[in-house]
Design a protein around this motif. Structure first.
Motif, PDB file in Angstrom:
ATOM      1  N   ALA A  32       0.833  -1.209   0.000  1.00  0.00           N
ATOM      2  CA  ALA A  32       0.000   0.000   0.000  1.00  0.00           C
ATOM      3  C   ALA A  32       0.864   1.253   0.000  1.00  0.00           C
ATOM      4  O   ALA A  32       0.572   2.233  -0.702  1.00  0.00           O
ATOM      5  CB  ALA A  32      -0.934  -0.007   1.207  1.00  0.00           C
ATOM      6  N   SER A  66     -11.524   8.307   5.900  1.00  0.00           N
ATOM      7  CA  SER A  66     -12.340   7.356   5.150  1.00  0.00           C
ATOM      8  C   SER A  66     -12.815   7.910   3.814  1.00  0.00           C
ATOM      9  O   SER A  66     -13.056   7.146   2.868  1.00  0.00           O
ATOM     10  CB  SER A  66     -13.538   6.907   5.987  1.00  0.00           C
ATOM     11  OG  SER A  66     -14.356   8.018   6.312  1.00  0.00           O
ATOM     12  N   ARG A 104      -8.439   5.416  -1.090  1.00  0.00           N
ATOM     13  CA  ARG A 104      -8.214   4.050  -0.606  1.00  0.00           C
ATOM     14  C   ARG A 104      -8.553   3.019  -1.673  1.00  0.00           C
ATOM     15  O   ARG A 104      -7.877   1.983  -1.786  1.00  0.00           O
ATOM     16  CB  ARG A 104      -9.036   3.806   0.665  1.00  0.00           C
ATOM     17  CG  ARG A 104      -8.490   4.579   1.864  1.00  0.00           C
ATOM     18  CD  ARG A 104      -9.207   4.198   3.139  1.00  0.00           C
ATOM     19  NE  ARG A 104      -8.575   4.818   4.296  1.00  0.00           N
ATOM     20  CZ  ARG A 104      -8.942   4.588   5.545  1.00  0.00           C
ATOM     21  NH1 ARG A 104      -9.940   3.748   5.811  1.00  0.00           N
ATOM     22  NH2 ARG A 104      -8.323   5.191   6.540  1.00  0.00           N
ATOM     23  N   ARG A 105      -9.581   3.280  -2.456  1.00  0.00           N
ATOM     24  CA  ARG A 105      -9.947   2.353  -3.529  1.00  0.00           C
ATOM     25  C   ARG A 105      -8.819   2.267  -4.551  1.00  0.00           C
ATOM     26  O   ARG A 105      -8.468   1.186  -5.016  1.00  0.00           O
ATOM     27  CB  ARG A 105     -11.237   2.817  -4.206  1.00  0.00           C
ATOM     28  CG  ARG A 105     -11.754   1.856  -5.282  1.00  0.00           C
ATOM     29  CD  ARG A 105     -12.905   2.489  -6.043  1.00  0.00           C
ATOM     30  NE  ARG A 105     -13.960   2.932  -5.150  1.00  0.00           N
ATOM     31  CZ  ARG A 105     -14.940   3.757  -5.521  1.00  0.00           C
ATOM     32  NH1 ARG A 105     -14.970   4.256  -6.754  1.00  0.00           N
ATOM     33  NH2 ARG A 105     -15.880   4.102  -4.664  1.00  0.00           N
ATOM     34  N   ARG A 108      -5.833   0.287  -3.064  1.00  0.00           N
ATOM     35  CA  ARG A 108      -6.113  -1.160  -3.018  1.00  0.00           C
ATOM     36  C   ARG A 108      -5.949  -1.793  -4.394  1.00  0.00           C
ATOM     37  O   ARG A 108      -5.427  -2.905  -4.522  1.00  0.00           O
ATOM     38  CB  ARG A 108      -7.530  -1.413  -2.490  1.00  0.00           C
ATOM     39  CG  ARG A 108      -7.674  -1.266  -0.990  1.00  0.00           C
ATOM     40  CD  ARG A 108      -8.960  -1.896  -0.492  1.00  0.00           C
ATOM     41  NE  ARG A 108     -10.133  -1.296  -1.095  1.00  0.00           N
ATOM     42  CZ  ARG A 108     -10.791  -0.263  -0.584  1.00  0.00           C
ATOM     43  NH1 ARG A 108     -10.370   0.309   0.535  1.00  0.00           N
ATOM     44  NH2 ARG A 108     -11.870   0.211  -1.179  1.00  0.00           N
ATOM     45  N   ARG A 111      -1.903  -1.527  -5.537  1.00  0.00           N
ATOM     46  CA  ARG A 111      -0.795  -1.812  -4.622  1.00  0.00           C
ATOM     47  C   ARG A 111       0.136  -2.928  -5.102  1.00  0.00           C
ATOM     48  O   ARG A 111       1.364  -2.762  -5.048  1.00  0.00           O
ATOM     49  CB  ARG A 111      -1.341  -2.121  -3.235  1.00  0.00           C
ATOM     50  CG  ARG A 111      -2.362  -3.250  -3.187  1.00  0.00           C
ATOM     51  CD  ARG A 111      -3.000  -3.364  -1.825  1.00  0.00           C
ATOM     52  NE  ARG A 111      -4.002  -4.425  -1.831  1.00  0.00           N
ATOM     53  CZ  ARG A 111      -4.691  -4.789  -0.767  1.00  0.00           C
ATOM     54  NH1 ARG A 111      -4.459  -4.180   0.389  1.00  0.00           N
ATOM     55  NH2 ARG A 111      -5.584  -5.755  -0.845  1.00  0.00           N
ATOM     56  N   SER A 221      -2.659   7.816   5.430  1.00  0.00           N
ATOM     57  CA  SER A 221      -3.866   7.146   5.936  1.00  0.00           C
ATOM     58  C   SER A 221      -4.288   5.966   5.074  1.00  0.00           C
ATOM     59  O   SER A 221      -5.065   5.126   5.513  1.00  0.00           O
ATOM     60  CB  SER A 221      -5.022   8.148   6.039  1.00  0.00           C
ATOM     61  OG  SER A 221      -5.591   8.420   4.757  1.00  0.00           O
ATOM     62  N   ALA A 222      -3.773   5.899   3.831  1.00  0.00           N
ATOM     63  CA  ALA A 222      -4.107   4.779   2.951  1.00  0.00           C
ATOM     64  C   ALA A 222      -3.274   3.552   3.247  1.00  0.00           C
ATOM     65  O   ALA A 222      -3.521   2.488   2.683  1.00  0.00           O
ATOM     66  CB  ALA A 222      -3.927   5.202   1.496  1.00  0.00           C
ATOM     67  N   PRO A 224      -2.404   0.584   5.687  1.00  0.00           N
ATOM     68  CA  PRO A 224      -3.114  -0.059   6.800  1.00  0.00           C
ATOM     69  C   PRO A 224      -2.248  -0.223   8.026  1.00  0.00           C
ATOM     70  O   PRO A 224      -1.021  -0.110   7.986  1.00  0.00           O
ATOM     71  CB  PRO A 224      -3.500  -1.434   6.222  1.00  0.00           C
ATOM     72  CG  PRO A 224      -2.428  -1.716   5.201  1.00  0.00           C
ATOM     73  CD  PRO A 224      -2.096  -0.362   4.601  1.00  0.00           C
TER      74      PRO A 224
END
Length: 230
Positions: A32, A66, A104-105, A108, A111, A221-222, A224
């Motif tokens: 990530a 978020s 975040r999408r 993911r 990555r 923040s992206a 984990p």
């Protein structure tokens, strides 16, 4: 020694992420973080920003990661072989989603590709050495990538003062934000005062535009929390 040429931010992140024995601390964080570092490279080149909602509480910036989003700014060529097609993809995604892409999408989805791409680039430059997995008595050890220790040491020598003494430029600010979020083992940690100053947006970080400081927080923040699977 000096690094053979200036590395991109995802290459720097990937080199820092590899331990001397060729493993990484936490693979979920590293994949990530490498994808987020691609976005950091675009941010310092003013091709995008990462937007994150925040408010003030007791003098501190409180972030709501978020709904963080990538705001696309500019598709002009970067001079980086891997980057221009990715910028075009971001531009299409931004147009399809009404001006922004969910951070975040994107991370993911990107990555695994990002880490493989930039790890291969480091292997080609001789900064990582591929160590194939070996089998013995039915027990197999996975493939590893051992860093050139001198090259990694040069990069650490730049990163450690930035973290320990707040000696940032824009690239180092974003790289350090990502390295801290991914729990990379860098041999130095920010002090309590530095963490408080970062949260208030004061001290050394105050020299940077607020939107760039917020981009660093959003990209971090992206990454984990550690799963300890590395």
């Amino acid at each position: 020694m000096a690094l053979p040429s200036r590395l991109s931010l995802p290459e720097e992140f990937a080199l820092l992420a590899h331990r001397d024995n060729g493993t990484v601390h936490d693979s979920s964080q590293v994949v990530a973080g490498c994808a987020a570092a691609e976005l950091a490279e675009f941010a310092v080149r003013r091709r995008l920003l990462a937007r994150i909602r925040k408010t003030k509480k007791f003098g501190f910036d409180v972030y709501f990661p978020s709904d963080a989003a990538i705001q696309f700014l500019d598709a002009s060529p970067t001079g980086l072989g891997w980057a221009d097609a990715l910028l075009a993809e971001l531009a299409r995604g931004s147009a399809a989603e009404g001006g922004s892409v969910r951070l975040r999408r994107w991370v993911r989805r990107r990555r695994r590709t990002a880490l493989a791409l930039h790890r291969s680039a480091l292997v080609e430059r001789g900064l990582l050495r591929r160590d194939p997995g070996k089998g013995f008595a039915g027990i197999f050890r996975g493939e590893r990538h051992r860093p050139d220790l001198a090259a990694r040491g040069v990069l650490l020598a730049a990163v450690q003062p930035a973290i320990g003494e707040d000696r940032y430029d824009e690239r180092m600010l974003l790289l350090c934000d990502l390295a801290k979020s991914a729990d990379l083992e860098l041999g130095v940690r920010p002090t309590v005062r530095q963490r408080l100053d970062r949260g208030r947006g004061i001290g050394a970080v105050a020299a940077f535009p607020e939107e760039l400081r917020d981009t660093g927080v959003a990209l971090g923040s992206a990454v984990p929390m550690s799963s300890q699977d590395g």
